[in-house]
Design a protein around this motif. Structure first.
Motif, short mmCIF file in Angstrom:
data_model
loop_
_atom_site.label_atom_id
_atom_site.label_comp_id
_atom_site.label_asym_id
_atom_site.label_seq_id
_atom_site.Cartn_x
_atom_site.Cartn_y
_atom_site.Cartn_z
N MET D 58 45.43 39.01 49.61
CA MET D 58 44.52 38.95 50.75
C MET D 58 45.28 38.61 52.04
SD MET D 58 41.24 37.05 48.93
CE MET D 58 40.03 37.25 50.26
N ILE D 59 46.21 37.68 51.91
CA ILE D 59 47.03 37.28 53.07
C ILE D 59 47.94 38.44 53.49
CG2 ILE D 59 48.91 35.75 53.78
CD1 ILE D 59 47.57 33.62 51.90
N THR D 62 46.05 41.07 55.32
CA THR D 62 45.74 40.59 56.68
C THR D 62 46.95 40.69 57.60
OG1 THR D 62 44.15 39.02 55.75
CG2 THR D 62 44.90 38.62 58.01
N ASP D 89 34.63 45.21 48.18
CA ASP D 89 33.83 44.52 49.21
C ASP D 89 34.64 43.44 49.91
OD1 ASP D 89 31.68 46.10 48.72
OD2 ASP D 89 30.47 44.57 47.73
N GLU D 90 35.47 42.76 49.16
CA GLU D 90 36.29 41.71 49.78
C GLU D 90 37.32 42.32 50.73
OE1 GLU D 90 36.25 38.07 46.51
OE2 GLU D 90 37.53 39.80 46.14
N GLU D 93 35.58 43.28 53.79
CA GLU D 93 35.18 42.07 54.52
C GLU D 93 36.39 41.43 55.22
OE1 GLU D 93 32.07 41.27 54.94
OE2 GLU D 93 32.52 39.53 56.18
N ILE D 94 37.57 41.49 54.62
CA ILE D 94 38.78 41.01 55.32
C ILE D 94 38.94 41.78 56.63
CG2 ILE D 94 41.31 41.01 55.25
CD1 ILE D 94 41.09 40.54 52.19
N HIS D 97 36.26 40.65 59.03
CA HIS D 97 36.53 39.28 59.50
C HIS D 97 37.62 39.26 60.57
CE1 HIS D 97 36.72 34.93 59.43
NE2 HIS D 97 38.02 35.07 59.49
N CYS D 98 38.56 40.17 60.46
CA CYS D 98 39.67 40.19 61.43
C CYS D 98 39.27 40.78 62.78
CB CYS D 98 40.86 40.99 60.87
SG CYS D 98 41.77 40.09 59.60
N GLU F 44 28.03 34.98 62.24
CA GLU F 44 28.20 36.11 61.31
C GLU F 44 29.08 35.74 60.12
OE1 GLU F 44 29.21 40.06 62.29
OE2 GLU F 44 28.47 39.84 64.34
N ARG F 48 27.34 36.56 56.56
CA ARG F 48 27.84 37.59 55.65
C ARG F 48 28.66 36.88 54.60
NH1 ARG F 48 30.07 39.85 59.66
NH2 ARG F 48 31.95 40.28 58.51
N LYS F 49 28.19 36.85 53.40
CA LYS F 49 28.85 36.10 52.34
C LYS F 49 30.17 36.79 51.98
CE LYS F 49 25.30 33.45 52.49
NZ LYS F 49 25.43 32.22 53.27
N ILE F 50 30.34 37.18 50.74
CA ILE F 50 31.51 37.90 50.22
C ILE F 50 32.77 37.04 50.27
CG2 ILE F 50 32.95 39.96 50.45
CD1 ILE F 50 30.54 41.41 51.62
N LEU F 51 33.14 36.52 51.46
CA LEU F 51 34.26 35.58 51.53
C LEU F 51 33.71 34.21 51.93
CD1 LEU F 51 36.79 37.75 53.60
CD2 LEU F 51 36.84 37.36 51.13
N LYS F 54 36.68 28.94 53.34
CA LYS F 54 38.08 28.62 53.07
C LYS F 54 38.92 29.90 53.10
CE LYS F 54 41.03 26.63 49.64
NZ LYS F 54 41.24 26.04 48.32
N GLN F 55 38.41 30.93 52.44
CA GLN F 55 39.13 32.22 52.49
C GLN F 55 39.20 32.75 53.92
OE1 GLN F 55 36.49 34.03 49.55
NE2 GLN F 55 38.24 34.46 48.22
N ARG F 56 38.10 32.60 54.65
CA ARG F 56 38.07 33.12 56.03
C ARG F 56 39.10 32.42 56.92
NH1 ARG F 56 33.81 36.57 57.11
NH2 ARG F 56 32.32 36.67 55.40
N GLU F 57 39.21 31.09 56.78
CA GLU F 57 40.18 30.39 57.62
C GLU F 57 41.61 30.74 57.22
OE1 GLU F 57 38.08 29.73 60.27
OE2 GLU F 57 39.69 28.31 60.62
N MET F 58 41.85 30.98 55.93
CA MET F 58 43.18 31.42 55.50
C MET F 58 43.52 32.78 56.14
SD MET F 58 43.07 30.24 51.47
CE MET F 58 44.79 30.53 51.04
N ILE F 59 42.52 33.66 56.19
CA ILE F 59 42.74 34.98 56.79
C ILE F 59 42.94 34.85 58.30
CG2 ILE F 59 41.56 37.17 57.29
CD1 ILE F 59 40.20 36.82 54.50
#
Lengths: 121, 121, 121, 121, 121, 121
Positions: D58-59, D62, D89-90, D93-94, D97-98, F44, F48-51, F54-59
């Motif tokens: 995932m990283i 990104t 989906d993930e 979503e990445i 999210h970006c 948002e 929007r779930k999926i992540l 914690k995953q979002r901040e890592m990204i």
């Protein structure tokens, strides 16, 4: 007319009906939310005055040219710039004006895209 | 008036006499050629019509905002934009217009510089 | 011999007659000024000593490799580097040396271009 | 099993045997050291715990998405992400999210690659 | 002498004992692995011949200048370039040579760092 | 609770009440729309779930680290990552994992910010 409808109307008038449809088609099965977000971006650009569409497309072309790896988006927005009244000479001059700030590679990449767009008209 | 003299005149009228002098001072002992080249860039921007100075500074601000790591140049050219007649609202709107293309970090960096420039006037 | 003539002579000797002609051809109808400016850049690189052509092409390849989205320019300047005496092993070593500074993607992109250039010789 | 063997095992399990072989093949004649270094990178990613392979891919996706001009690497690592258990989906979503951080061009480029990878499965 | 010891010896000889110690100090409590990896990078640069240290530092300075947001690393490697025999004139010429490829902002940022390094000697 | 209120609640829970207030304060007089847009982005991300957060901040940390010239935003989001449960070791490991993809300068810049954030806790 809601924000999405207005966004679609503006997107069609700027980048053209065909390109607008291609954006929708390319996103609808994988990330329809991104399509909606581009519509909202066009809706906002239309509603927040201060800059007119011609100025906005000149700015967009500059941002894409500078960022690099944006050939697809640049193709759409150089066409968009022409559609809202930016002349070919102005588009080429934007590229030339950017040369001292971004260097030859970014400028020559943009000129290559412009050439393609101009020849497809 | 030769190209360098005209370039200096234009540079002074765009970025201001003081900032123009600072550019000269910062380069004259280490790389005077780079100072001369900035003068020629301003001379050319003046002589090749097609875009007026206001449009050129809007494009320059956009290119610097997008490129990143350009706070010093952005400070000079946001002031330059104001000097040639771009309004504060237009500068802020350029930043906002770029958001969908370049993202928050570049835009917020530019807004921080704009805020500084506006408060120094 | 004026600056443009000398620039053309140097450009031909560095990137090759054919590539030099392609640059002219690609720009002459859309932005001939940009072609002239590349000639002046080669003229200057020739006249300002301090670095020799081999060092200059090594630096150019490094700048293009690092910047990204420069495959077309990298192709020309990897060939240019070979033309002025940089060896294949040195070009590959430039790429490898850059790895800790720019990461794999930029380096692997450059290696792919180098491979193409080497196989076309 | 030494570091290179473990790196190869991990690389094959992440990006797939075929893609792993293609990386080796593309580098073995021009820069075999770079192939070895990618093996060591996978070996390390495996041995230094703290983050699991799913988080790592995932990283990586990104970082590649953000950097730009990384379509080849993105193709490999979007497939790699799927291989280690990141869902479609993930991955989408990445990208979404970006968007506020990197803007549409980088995100749409990544979505285009993701679409290609998904359709090849 | 193992790889780390040789790397430390080379790092000290290139960037200077003091700067080398500062790198170690800044990383030892938070990410000692990154310090070890810089040592290995210097060890490798020393052992893989093909390019000499002077060429390597010229390439490193170019890559850092081009990448942007690298003032700290540029400071260390402009000093490093001087330490291995690159002259001040050559460093300034590298910056000037890069102008057509990367534009004024990156070049002026690098010149500002070079000026600082030269004045601290 | 409307989108802005929820966005504010989430922004406060992620980056902290104080940092959230600073963002509002820095934007309210010059570009309040940008503040609202950051609130919507947090709203948002929450809905929007999926992540997970914690995953979002890592990204987010990865995207900022890779983009460069993002020290201010990285400071906020490294703190944000800690606030939503990413450990210090995981943040450092994200930086180390990115090394092969983005190179030392971006990674060392991020480590320097992380060190600052960790020491302020």
């Amino acid at each position: 007319m809601d924000n999405y409808e207005n966004g679609l109307k503006i997107r069609e008038s700027v980048i053209g009906k065909e390109a607008s449809q291609l954006v929708s088609d390319s996103l609808e099965d994988i990330a329809p939310l991104l399509n909606e977000k581009t519509l909202l971006a066009f809706d906002e650009a239309d509603k927040r005055k201060i800059l007119d569409m011609k100025q906005r497309e000149m700015i967009t072309v500059t941002a894409l040219l500078t960022q690099g790896d944006t050939a697809n988006q640049l193709r759409i927005h150089i066409q968009g710039a022409l559609n809202v009244g930016v002349t070919r000479d102005e588009i080429v001059e934007i590229c030339i004006h950017c040369l001292p700030y971004v260097g030859f590679p970014r400028v020559l990449n943009a000129i290559a895209v412009a050439k393609q767009v101009f020849s497809n008209q």
